[in-house]
Design a protein around this motif. Structure first.
Motif, PDB file in Angstrom:
ATOM      1  N   PHE A 178       0.880  -1.170   0.000  1.00  0.00           N
ATOM      2  CA  PHE A 178       0.000   0.000   0.000  1.00  0.00           C
ATOM      3  C   PHE A 178       0.918   1.220   0.000  1.00  0.00           C
ATOM      4  O   PHE A 178       1.382   1.657   1.048  1.00  0.00           O
ATOM      5  CB  PHE A 178      -0.913  -0.016   1.221  1.00  0.00           C
ATOM      6  N   PRO A 179       1.207   1.768  -1.178  1.00  0.00           N
ATOM      7  CA  PRO A 179       2.351   2.682  -1.313  1.00  0.00           C
ATOM      8  C   PRO A 179       2.262   3.953  -0.467  1.00  0.00           C
ATOM      9  O   PRO A 179       3.278   4.422   0.024  1.00  0.00           O
ATOM     10  CB  PRO A 179       2.361   3.016  -2.812  1.00  0.00           C
ATOM     11  N   ASN A 180       1.065   4.484  -0.275  1.00  0.00           N
ATOM     12  CA  ASN A 180       0.988   5.742   0.471  1.00  0.00           C
ATOM     13  C   ASN A 180       0.643   5.555   1.940  1.00  0.00           C
ATOM     14  O   ASN A 180       0.360   6.521   2.639  1.00  0.00           O
ATOM     15  CB  ASN A 180      -0.025   6.686  -0.176  1.00  0.00           C
ATOM     16  N   LEU A 181       0.651   4.321   2.387  1.00  0.00           N
ATOM     17  CA  LEU A 181       0.468   4.088   3.820  1.00  0.00           C
ATOM     18  C   LEU A 181       1.831   3.767   4.423  1.00  0.00           C
ATOM     19  O   LEU A 181       2.741   3.313   3.732  1.00  0.00           O
ATOM     20  CB  LEU A 181      -0.517   2.942   4.063  1.00  0.00           C
ATOM     21  N   SER A 182       1.931   4.011   5.720  1.00  0.00           N
ATOM     22  CA  SER A 182       3.228   3.808   6.357  1.00  0.00           C
ATOM     23  C   SER A 182       3.545   2.319   6.481  1.00  0.00           C
ATOM     24  O   SER A 182       2.677   1.464   6.320  1.00  0.00           O
ATOM     25  CB  SER A 182       3.224   4.453   7.741  1.00  0.00           C
ATOM     26  N   VAL A 183       4.815   2.055   6.773  1.00  0.00           N
ATOM     27  CA  VAL A 183       5.253   0.681   7.011  1.00  0.00           C
ATOM     28  C   VAL A 183       4.361   0.046   8.072  1.00  0.00           C
ATOM     29  O   VAL A 183       3.845  -1.067   7.917  1.00  0.00           O
ATOM     30  CB  VAL A 183       6.726   0.686   7.486  1.00  0.00           C
ATOM     31  N   HIS A 184       4.164   0.805   9.142  1.00  0.00           N
ATOM     32  CA  HIS A 184       3.376   0.278  10.254  1.00  0.00           C
ATOM     33  C   HIS A 184       1.945  -0.002   9.830  1.00  0.00           C
ATOM     34  O   HIS A 184       1.364  -1.033  10.172  1.00  0.00           O
ATOM     35  CB  HIS A 184       3.421   1.281  11.409  1.00  0.00           C
ATOM     36  N   GLU A 185       1.367   0.898   9.053  1.00  0.00           N
ATOM     37  CA  GLU A 185      -0.006   0.693   8.600  1.00  0.00           C
ATOM     38  C   GLU A 185      -0.114  -0.516   7.675  1.00  0.00           C
ATOM     39  O   GLU A 185      -1.083  -1.280   7.732  1.00  0.00           O
ATOM     40  CB  GLU A 185      -0.533   1.950   7.891  1.00  0.00           C
ATOM     41  N   ASN A 186       0.876  -0.698   6.822  1.00  0.00           N
ATOM     42  CA  ASN A 186       0.880  -1.857   5.937  1.00  0.00           C
ATOM     43  C   ASN A 186       0.805  -3.157   6.741  1.00  0.00           C
ATOM     44  O   ASN A 186       0.007  -4.041   6.446  1.00  0.00           O
ATOM     45  CB  ASN A 186       2.159  -1.864   5.084  1.00  0.00           C
TER      46      ASN A 186
END
Ligand SMILES: Nc1ncnc2c1ncn2[C@@H]1O[C@H](COP(=O)(O)OP(=O)(O)OP(=O)(O)O)[C@@H](O)[C@H]1O
Ligand SMILES: [Mg+2]
Lengths: 255, 351
Positions: free
Chosen positions: A95-103
């Motif tokens: 999910f390119p525009n979400l953060s690492v943590h959100e992914n």
């Protein structure tokens, strides 16, 4: 009926053709819990397509896919994922525009079935957050946890891809060239993680990998695909010794 | 501070300039009756309130889920007609408002569900076309069923006594008029709806919507039934738009195709969201505020400029009040040019 427990994943005469081109041709193969099977074969052999048939991104034109004995050939990919089939993609798929943590959190959240919680702020779900952080630590991305996925260097994107799969804690792990494009010093992190999963006897790992050293160090068994067909299947030493493998595999390496 | 954070669902505006602008808008709207006396100004403030809800609900679709729909004014209209017709047919009582609102919500959610189930599977461009067709059909229907809806003329109705302009809660110099009560009804309802939407986008569910926007294929591979999520998102956005429609009807004491269903309004909402910044609900606040202000005051501002430049060559012609639409267009082109990520995106970057 069966005295032996059903295979974690089994494909029976599984085939798909694109137009006239048969990309996977009547592949029958069973994968058992507690094993790590490497699938090898030259470029275009149909390895990724075979994975797509197992995890549901593509529908088979013929044949069946069984998960612990149940026919899942017609199930949507989301159903298969919830049933315990996890997939890491060859081409990084984040999910390119979400953060690492959100992914990673999205994967944990899916497994725990929290996706339909509408009215509580996600920051309240501390269990999700902690678990995601834990996995991010395991793949060595803690320093970049708030960075957007698309801003990560390629190697880190590959690690995130693996982290997402770990977060799903599936019964069956499908790794499609997890270390491709990683720098030499990054590879061991991922291999150690796969090795750790392997220590858990009720997990099944299927790994597509080009690097022969990786394959021989991790795999209990090697399956060779060539032009969409299963051409060899057995323990690493004997499969590697087969003339057809030497030919097929070294043929690809020379391309 | 932590209470404020909780109210804002852990998603306060990032960056001081953005926080300042939003605070100014909030204070301006909360104290509008004191700060900007006069019925004209209050009309503008109320319009901003319900357009914030409408634009924010549209951003739920466009910015958060990545769904392009042109049927949003239809849901706005369903709310407006629901409340309006109930008040007209059942009499000016609170229960009429409740019944009308309830019916509007049911119709809006059911329609959103049907449209979603039939067309969310198809490619985005076809979905957009289908919503356009449905919205158009709905608007024609509303005009044709004139015995029921008042046709093109729409329908004027009366409100419960407490909300009527003539009503005075206390007499004397500090009179609280029905108009004031109506305004605060609209204001607080809009505020609550906005905060609710902010909560939804910051919930686990909201993150799934964003995941679908980012990479639907992967969201599906993680185990999310993306159709279900998008349908729920669609229904929520439709419900919020319908509630904005109810607020608009209550404020205007009128409902009709021109103020709720027209395609012009659809374009307005689209611009509000794009100008304010897609994918952030604060963008909808800023977009709606700027848009409504520009639409209302640009003409008089230009009249003033036209006067001031009298005698100079060319300028008076350029600032002729009739050219306000041209200037509005110029403003939009400029804002999109300078703030490609919307005004919110621009303000955040400056941090
Ligand atoms: N969606 C598709 N449509 C048409 N042809 C496809 C599609 N997916 C795969 N193919 C074809 O099927 C064959 C197998 O491709 P696949 O990606 O499975 O190979 P692979 O073994 O994973 O190769 P690599 O080692 O390069 O990843 C190729 O010839 C490819 O062109
Ligand atoms: Mg491949």
């Amino acid at each position: 009926m069966a005295t032996q427990p059903a295979a974690a994943i089994e494909t029976r005469d599984l085939s798909i053709s694109f137009g006239g081109h048969v990309a996977v041709n009547a592949v029958s193969c069973a994968f058992h819990a507690g094993t790590l099977t490497a699938i090898v074969g030259p470029n275009g052999a149909g390895k990724t397509t075979y994975f797509n048939l197992i995890s549901g991104q593509l529908r088979a034109t013929a044949g069946r896919v069984l998960f612990k004995g149940a026919d899942i050939t017609a199930l949507a990919p989301s159903r298969r994922a919830r049933a315990g089939l996890g997939r890491a993609f060859q081409l990084t798929n984040l999910f390119p525009n979400l953060s690492v943590h959100e992914n990673v959190r999205l994967a944990v959240q899916s497994r725990l079935g929290r996706g339909l919680d509408l009215l509580r702020t996600w920051t309240r779900h501390s269990a999700l957050i902690e678990e995601a952080d834990d996995i991010i630590r395991q793949v060595g991305l803690s320093a970049r946890r708030t960075l957007r996925a698309r801003l990560l260097p390629h190697g880190d994107q590959r690690k995130l891809e693996v982290a997402i799969l770990l977060a799903l804690r599936p019964e069956v792990f499908l790794f499609d060239e997890p270390t491709a494009g990683m720098s030499v010093d990054e590879v061991p992190v991922i291999l150690d993680l796969i090795h750790a999963i392997k220590g858990n006897r009720d997990r099944t790992i299927i790994l597509v990998e080009h690097k022969m050293d990786v394959v021989s160090s991790l795999a209990d068994r090697i399956v060779v695909l060539h032009n969409g067909e299963l051409v060899a299947d057995g323990d690493p030493a004997s499969v590697m010794a087969l003339p057809i493998v030497q030919e097929a595999y070294l043929g690809a390496a020379n391309v | 501070m932590s209470i404020l954070r909780a109210i804002l669902s852990g998603d306060p505006p990032r960056g001081r300039p953005l926080a300042l602008v939003l605070t100014a808008i909030f204070v301006g709207l909360a104290f509008a009756p004191l700060l900007f006396p006069g019925i004209g100004a209050l009309n503008v403030a109320a319009k901003i309130c319900y357009f914030v809800v409408l634009a924010a609900s549209y951003d739920l679709l466009l910015g958060y889920t990545g769904v392009v729909s042109f049927a949003h004014t239809m849901f706005f209209g369903i709310g407006g007609y629901g409340a309006g017709l109930a008040l007209y047919d059942l009499g000016p009582s609170w229960s009429s408002i409740l019944i009308g609102t309830g019916a509007a919500l049911l119709v809006a959610i059911a329609l959103a569900l049907v449209i979603g189930l039939f067309s969310l599977r198809v490619r985005a461009i076809f979905f957009a076309m289908i919503t356009l067709a449905v919205a158009n059909a709905f608007s024609i229907l509303a005009s044709q069923l004139s015995s029921f809806t008042g046709g093109e003329d729409g329908c004027t109705f009366r409100l419960p006594e407490l909300l009527r302009p003539g009503f005075r809660l206390v007499a004397g110099p500090f009179a609280i008029s029905g108009r004031l009560i109506s305004y605060y009804l609209v204001f607080f309802a809009a505020l609550i709806l906005f905060l609710l939407m902010l909560r939804i986008v910051n919930s686990p569910f909201g993150r799934v919507l964003q995941a679908i926007r980012e990479n639907e294929f992967r969201a599906e591979a993680l185990g999310y039934r993306t159709m279900v999520y998008r349908s729920i998102g669609n229904c929520l956005a439709a419900a919020a738009a319908a509630l904005a429609g109810v607020l608009s009807a209550l404020w205007l004491r009128y409902t009709g195709p021109a103020v709720t269903l027209s395609f012009d309004i659809m374009l307005d909402i689209l611009l509000m969201v794009v100008i304010g910044g897609m994918g952030t609900l604060y963008g909808a606040v800023i977009g709606a505020t700027i848009f409504v202000l520009a639409e209302t005051y640009l003409q008089s501002l230009m009249a003033a400029l036209n006067h001031a430049t009298e005698g100079l060559p060319l300028l008076p012609l350029l600032f002729h009040p009739d050219r306000w639409l041209l200037w509005l267009g110029v403003l939009f082109v400029l804002s999109v040019y300078f703030f490609p990520a919307g005004i919110v995106g621009g303000l955040q970057k400056r941090r």
